[in-house]
Design an enzyme around this catalytic site. Structure first.
Site, mmCIF file in Angstrom:
data_model
loop_
_atom_site.group_PDB
_atom_site.id
_atom_site.type_symbol
_atom_site.label_atom_id
_atom_site.label_comp_id
_atom_site.label_asym_id
_atom_site.label_seq_id
_atom_site.Cartn_x
_atom_site.Cartn_y
_atom_site.Cartn_z
ATOM 1 N N ASP A 56 -6.040 1.008 14.892
ATOM 2 C CA ASP A 56 -4.650 1.457 14.844
ATOM 3 C C ASP A 56 -4.205 1.804 16.266
ATOM 4 O OD1 ASP A 56 -5.814 3.951 15.390
ATOM 5 O OD2 ASP A 56 -5.586 4.680 13.344
ATOM 6 N N ALA A 57 -3.036 2.389 16.403
ATOM 7 C CA ALA A 57 -2.487 2.691 17.735
ATOM 8 C C ALA A 57 -3.337 3.688 18.520
ATOM 9 C CB ALA A 57 -1.061 3.218 17.602
#
Length: 163
Positions: free
Chosen positions: A14-15
């Site tokens: 994810d980010a």
């Protein structure tokens, strides 16, 4: 038990750089498909010619420690239970860490340690695609599952099977 080695890629995260929770199932799927291929089971052919499928009827994951971009991992697959029409698989994902140190010498051994990062449990049913009903899987497939059968599990244990 079957083992594969991989690493956490950018597309897995994810980010924040941590593995996106659903991507753990991709690693499970990778080793499961590898197992089927190694045993000569062609998924496409079984569905189109033999009209048989092995759908997931249950899937769950437990996460013990974070996996982040660049982590080296080992994926292990075992069969926990077998019935007549269903089987339970356990996929373990280990995070490889720094080099081990020998107990007596204190020198690095060159081997990496590993820590369990996740467990994925799945239940699969052998299904006849013509009538959409479960059916017993063939003896040849049972022999394939026995190759990865967990050694400390009762084959007809106390847990209820889908059968």
């Amino acid at each position: 038990m079957l083992k594969l080695h991989s690493h956490i890629k950018m597309s897995d995260t994810d980010a924040s750089g941590n593995i996106f929770f659903a991507n753990i199932f991709r690693f499970m799927s990778d080793i499961y498909e590898d197992f089927l291929r190694r045993e000569g089971f062609n998924i496409q052919e079984s569905m189109t010619k033999e009209k048989v499928a092995i759908p997931f009827v249950h899937a769950e994951a437990d996460y013990q420690r974070p996996l982040v971009l660049g982590d080296e991992i080992e994926i292990q697959l075992e069969c926990e239970e077998m019935g007549k029409t269903s089987f339970h698989l356990l996929t373990r994902i280990y995070k490889k860490t720094g080099k081990k140190t020998g107990k007596k010498t204190g020198k690095k051994t060159g081997k990496k340690t590993k820590l369990e990062a996740a467990q994925i449990r799945t239940i699969h049913v052998w299904m006849d695609l013509k009538n959409k009903k479960k059916k017993p899987f063939p003896g040849s497939f049972r022999k394939s599952l026995e190759k990865i059968l967990a050694k400390n599990v009762f084959r007809q244990g106390p847990k209820a099977l889908v059968d």
